[in-house]
Design an enzyme around this catalytic site. Structure first.
Site, PDB file in Angstrom:
ATOM      1  NE  ARG A  19      -4.150  -1.633   0.077  1.00  0.00           N
ATOM      2  CZ  ARG A  19      -4.266  -2.761  -0.356  1.00  0.00           C
ATOM      3  NH1 ARG A  19      -3.302  -3.119  -1.444  1.00  0.00           N
ATOM      4  NH2 ARG A  19      -5.354  -3.558  -0.557  1.00  0.00           N
TER       5      ARG A  19
ATOM      6  CD  GLU B 106      -2.059   3.213  -6.622  1.00  0.00           C
ATOM      7  OE1 GLU B 106      -3.214   2.506  -6.724  1.00  0.00           O
ATOM      8  OE2 GLU B 106      -1.110   2.755  -5.860  1.00  0.00           O
TER       9      GLU B 106
ATOM     10  CG  HIS C  53      -1.904  -0.805  -7.818  1.00  0.00           C
ATOM     11  ND1 HIS C  53      -2.658   0.036  -6.915  1.00  0.00           N
ATOM     12  CD2 HIS C  53      -1.901  -2.016  -7.181  1.00  0.00           C
ATOM     13  CE1 HIS C  53      -2.990  -0.984  -5.864  1.00  0.00           C
ATOM     14  NE2 HIS C  53      -2.591  -2.035  -6.050  1.00  0.00           N
TER      15      HIS C  53
ATOM     16  CB  ALA D 145      -3.354  -8.125  -9.048  1.00  0.00           C
TER      17      ALA D 145
END
Length: 637
Positions: free
Chosen positions: A325, A354, A373, A376
């Protein structure tokens, strides 16, 4: 600063004993109150193993939230047309509408389409989302859609479940969801490997200046000497947060020949040893590491935990990776540390804001490698997350209790009204107990002792146990604990909680006389909090409707659990209250109460001081320097 732990190796997670009877209680579940078809405030109808939704849009309620047991939410009448049960996917009349507001893997969409009407509407404004949501039974989002209180208000009670395709739920107003009886579920496991792999990719790319060399070549340069890197073999990696992702990063780093240490105030030491990792204190981790990889959740205690003070303690030339984070790093402090050379390089996938500003000094820094980011963002992880969240949403709409539920169901007021002050007491005792644990100690076992004049069959403690679990786990992790997921989360984190009921001769008018929380096989940062049996032990009761701390270790105290708390073990002598009070007063720290408990006159005593503000480090240091003060600890309530 802890993240989720791996699955435990014990079963069952909970045991219950009673000093007054060896027979198990046959009393119906606390949640059985939710099965009534009479007017009820609830949007979830819960049994021991399933949740059913009240489908009438006119149903509204008189209820209390488990997350805030003292708050009455709404009052209205439930239409007699309301029915109990899951949605029938084969009935055209009740076929649910599922709004997907951000891109989701095709496998997940196919699963959703097999159950309901799926509306894929991307890049909705808040206004457009509020217009659409009034006709939707479920909403699936990623991190870009803000599910605010206004969204739940616009849904007017029709929205049954919000699914977050990923781990973090910072973009969902959990309190509003709970108030409106909307279940919130996430997908916490499918992207674990992808995030770990991205952390390792950033680690290697940073060490060998891959991004900078690539940009240099594409600008027409050939600068071999400028981009000499460092080797990973034999270097020490500190994994800050030894949960799912952190432990996977550790495994992969070991395979690269790195020495791996970890800091996590919650992770069991034996689980770390099984991976070949040593758990150490925060300061030891940051001061000895060549590389620091962050995998901690963003909580009030971890916000900007990597700041100027922290960077001053790191080894000169350390390299930092963050795929957790953005808010755990003070970005301005990191820029200063990079400019001074204290931090050699950083590789970041997450940011406080972000997307970050285009003119961000951190993003533009020559010795920083950045990605938008992508932790994932693998095809496999995206499909896995899509399936995981689709299954959770469909299951919830069918009436199944999702193991990944992260908010609390609504509970009728008559169930919670009597227990409301004890709910507050239970959570605060859990929070106090975990703050007494010394860093690096893994909490495996907790025991809760309820002293009550009532028959065990008339005392259902599951809600209280859930709140104690909440108090123990939430301050040091990113988990959200409630009546729905308390047992599951405790088991997942390897925390075994046992309960004991002790009969006492007091008025049965009150459900509980005292609650005692014991943490076994852990080190304490406050020695006086350890009982004669060697456990961290604290005890409390409800007095005048307010939670009070009545015992710390072997010392009796009488402390209202409000504000913040300083506990001092001292020599029992005159003037101690005045000395400590003067120190606090000089720093404009307001004292709300003081209480002194002792075992023997003129020997040792515990002074409990309630303060409205959090004293700074200099103030706490002065308290510790008082000659008669042998130890002290500051606790946040």
């Amino acid at each position: 600063m802890a993240s989720s732990s791996t699955k435990p190796i014990f079963t069952p997670p909970f045991t219950t004993t009673s000093s007054s009877s060896s027979q198990p209680s046959t009393r119906s579940s606390l949640l059985s109150f939710l099965h009534s078809t009479t007017p009820t405030p609830i949007s979830l109808n819960i049994s021991r193993s399933r949740i059913s939704f009240l489908n009438s849009p006119s149903s509204a309620v008189r209820s209390l939230s488990v997350k805030n047991a003292t708050k009455t939410i709404e009052a209205a009448e439930t239409s007699r047309a309301s029915r109990v049960g899951g949605l029938d996917a084969n009935s055209q009349e009740t076929k649910p509408t599922i709004l997907v507001s951000e891109k989701l893997g095709e496998a997940g969409l196919e699963l959703l389409r097999s159950f309901g009407d799926v509306d894929c509407s991307y890049d909705l404004s808040q206004e457009d989302l509020c217009k659409k949501i009034a006709s939707c039974d479920a909403l699936i989002v990623r991190s870009g859609t803000k599910v605010t209180r206004q969204v739940f208000e616009a849904a007017k009670g029709k929205l049954k479940v919000v699914g977050r395709a990923g781990v973090g739920i910072d973009n969902v107003d959990l309190q509003a969801a709970t108030e409106y009886g909307c279940l919130v579920v996430n997908a916490p496991t499918a992207n674990t490997v992808a995030a770990a792999e991205h952390g390792i990719a950033l680690l290697a790319a940073m060490a060998r200046n891959v991004a900078q060399a690539d940009a240099s070549m594409k600008s027409g340069q050939w600068q071999r000497n400028k981009y000499v890197g460092v080797s990973l073999v034999g270097k020490t990696l500190a994994v800050m947060g030894f949960g799912k992702v952190g432990s996977e990063v550790a495994r992969r780093a070991k395979g690269l020949g790195m020495q791996v240490i970890a800091h996590d105030p919650y992770a069991p030491a034996d689980r770390a040893r099984a991976v070949g990792v040593e758990l150490v204190s925060f300061d030891q981790a940051i001061s000895t590491a060549d590389f620091i990889s962050l995998h901690m959740p963003l909580t009030p205690s971890t916000k900007k935990v990597f700041n100027d003070d922290t960077f001053a303690k790191v080894k000169t030339g350390v390299r930092i990776i963050n795929v957790a984070r953005g808010g755990v790093i003070d970005e301005d402090a990191l820029v200063r540390a990079l400019d001074s050379g204290k931090v050699a390089q950083a590789a970041l996938d997450v940011f406080t804001e972000e997307p970050p500003p285009k003119d961000s000094k951190l993003v533009q820094h020559e010795r920083v490698t950045v990605t938008p980011h992508l932790g994932a963002s693998t095809k496999e992880a995206q499909e896995g997350v899509a399936i995981e969240i689709a299954e959770a949403v469909v299951g919830a709409l069918q009436g199944e209790l999702a193991a990944t539920a992260v908010n609390a169901p609504m509970v009728p007021a008559e169930v919670l009204s009597e227990l409301a002050p004890y709910v507050v007491l239970a959570e605060k005792l859990g929070r106090l107990a975990v703050q007494l644990v010394a860093g690096g100690s893994g909490i495996k076992s907790a025991k809760v002792v309820y002293r009550s004049a009532r028959d065990p069959d008339d005392l259902d403690t599951r809600l209280l146990r859930a709140m104690i679990t909440k108090g123990i786990i939430e301050p040091i992790s990113d988990s959200f604990i409630n009546l729905v997921n308390a047992d599951f989360t405790a088991k997942q984190k390897g925390l075994r909680i046992s309960e004991e009921r002790v009969a006492v001769d007091s008025s049965p008018e009150f459900p509980i006389h005292t609650i005692q929380v014991q943490l076994s096989n852990v080190d304490s940062k406050f020695g006086s909090g350890v009982s004669e049996g060697g456990d961290i032990s604290i005890e409390g009761r409800v007095k005048y409707g307010k939670p009070h701390l009545t015992r710390v270790g072997s010392f009796s105290v009488d402390v209202s659990l409000e504000g913040n708390l300083i506990l001092c073990r001292q020599v029992d002598q005159p003037g101690m209250i005045g000395q400590v009070g003067n120190i606090l007063g000089e720093q404009n720290v307001n004292v709300s109460f003081m209480s002194v408990g002792r075992t023997v006159r003129r020997r040792k005593a515990i002074m409990a001081i309630g303060v409205d503000e959090e004293p700074n480090q200099e103030t706490l240091k002065k308290i510790g320097e008082v000659p008669a003060v042998e130890e002290f600890v500051f606790l946040k309530l």
